[in-house]
Write an enzyme that holds these catalytic residues in place. Structure first.
Site, PDB file in Angstrom:
ATOM      1  N   HIS A 183     -10.161   1.146   1.915  1.00 44.00           N
ATOM      2  CA  HIS A 183      -9.659   2.479   2.300  1.00 44.00           C
ATOM      3  C   HIS A 183     -10.807   3.453   2.541  1.00 44.00           C
ATOM      4  O   HIS A 183     -10.715   4.327   3.395  1.00 44.00           O
ATOM      5  CB  HIS A 183      -8.769   3.066   1.191  1.00 44.00           C
ATOM      6  CG  HIS A 183      -7.322   2.674   1.273  1.00 44.00           C
ATOM      7  ND1 HIS A 183      -6.528   2.959   2.356  1.00 44.00           N
ATOM      8  CD2 HIS A 183      -6.514   2.041   0.387  1.00 44.00           C
ATOM      9  CE1 HIS A 183      -5.286   2.513   2.130  1.00 44.00           C
ATOM     10  NE2 HIS A 183      -5.262   1.939   0.944  1.00 44.00           N
ATOM     11  N   CYS A 234       0.846  -1.183   0.000  1.00 41.54           N
ATOM     12  CA  CYS A 234       0.000   0.000   0.000  1.00 41.54           C
ATOM     13  C   CYS A 234       0.884   1.237   0.000  1.00 41.54           C
ATOM     14  O   CYS A 234       1.885   1.280   0.728  1.00 41.54           O
ATOM     15  CB  CYS A 234      -0.881  -0.016   1.255  1.00 41.54           C
ATOM     16  SG  CYS A 234      -1.947   1.412   1.410  1.00 41.54           S
ATOM     17  N   HIS A 255      -9.011  -3.899  -1.747  1.00 41.01           N
ATOM     18  CA  HIS A 255      -8.064  -3.089  -0.973  1.00 41.01           C
ATOM     19  C   HIS A 255      -8.471  -1.616  -0.989  1.00 41.01           C
ATOM     20  O   HIS A 255      -8.503  -0.954   0.057  1.00 41.01           O
ATOM     21  CB  HIS A 255      -6.659  -3.290  -1.565  1.00 41.01           C
ATOM     22  CG  HIS A 255      -5.580  -2.463  -0.935  1.00 41.01           C
ATOM     23  ND1 HIS A 255      -4.546  -3.023  -0.227  1.00 41.01           N
ATOM     24  CD2 HIS A 255      -5.363  -1.115  -0.913  1.00 41.01           C
ATOM     25  CE1 HIS A 255      -3.747  -2.043   0.215  1.00 41.01           C
ATOM     26  NE2 HIS A 255      -4.223  -0.887  -0.204  1.00 41.01           N
ATOM     27  N   GLU A 256      -8.803  -1.106  -2.180  1.00 44.47           N
ATOM     28  CA  GLU A 256      -9.111   0.328  -2.304  1.00 44.47           C
ATOM     29  C   GLU A 256     -10.461   0.666  -1.670  1.00 44.47           C
ATOM     30  O   GLU A 256     -10.601   1.715  -1.048  1.00 44.47           O
ATOM     31  CB  GLU A 256      -9.070   0.774  -3.773  1.00 44.47           C
ATOM     32  CG  GLU A 256      -7.736   0.578  -4.486  1.00 44.47           C
ATOM     33  CD  GLU A 256      -6.547   1.189  -3.762  1.00 44.47           C
ATOM     34  OE1 GLU A 256      -6.721   2.197  -3.055  1.00 44.47           O
ATOM     35  OE2 GLU A 256      -5.440   0.636  -3.893  1.00 44.47           O
TER      36      GLU A 256
HETATM   37 NI    NI Z   1      -3.629   1.067  -0.005  1.00 45.04          NI
END
Ligand code: NI
Length: 165
Positions: free
Chosen positions: A139, A93, A135-136
């Site tokens: 966030h 990341c 993953h995004e």
């Molecule tokens: Ni990330």
């Protein structure tokens, strides 16, 4: 080209829930351009708005095409609507520089998102793209992969090329 500063782990903004994008306007388009510039410049495959300090549900991704060309994707107010399969592998990341860790993710996901014309769109991803979507979108909910990592984080420069995704 305008580069934004990427916030790093320990910055409280990375743990906040982002708010939906309400209006697609020139300001948003400029922000998206800056996010792509910042992601390409730092060698990432995805960047979420909270990582540059903006609590909007907005993501840019480019995992590339099989022929090596760019495949830029914008997610606006994305939502995972289907997931199946499983993949376990290393993940990194831009907000956790120099580190990688093993995370298990679905191997295939469908994401409901909005185009820059304000239309609903369903995108599908497998393998790396599915991992990247998950993953995004994490966030946007203030979740870093470090909270899902199996085992220890490792230094990414200690890994051989073969181990990296
Ligand atoms: Ni990330």
């Amino acid at each position: 080209m305008a580069l934004r500063t990427v916030r790093e782990i320990g910055d409280p903004i990375l743990e906040k829930k982002a708010k939906p994008v309400k209006e697609i306007n020139d300001h948003l388009r400029e922000l998206i351009n800056d996010m792509f510039d910042t992601m390409y410049e730092t060698g990432g495959v995805g960047l979420a708005a909270p990582q540059i300090g903006i609590l909007k549900r907005l993501v840019v991704i480019d995992c590339g095409n099989e022929d090596g060309t760019e495949n830029p994707i914008v997610l606006i107010n994305p939502e995972i609507i289907e997931k199946d399969g499983e993949q376990t592998g290393y993940e990194g990341c831009l907000s956790v520089p120099g580190k990688m860790g093993i995370v298990t993710r679905p191997n295939h996901v469908k994401v409901k998102t909005m185009t820059l014309d304000g239309k609903e769109e369903i995108l599908e991803g497998t393998d790396l793209l599915a991992r990247c979507f998950c993953h995004e979108i994490d966030h946007l909910d203030g979740v870093l992969y470090t909270t899902k990592v199996e085992g220890e984080l490792v230094d990414s420069n200690s890994m051989s090329e073969d181990d990296e995704q």
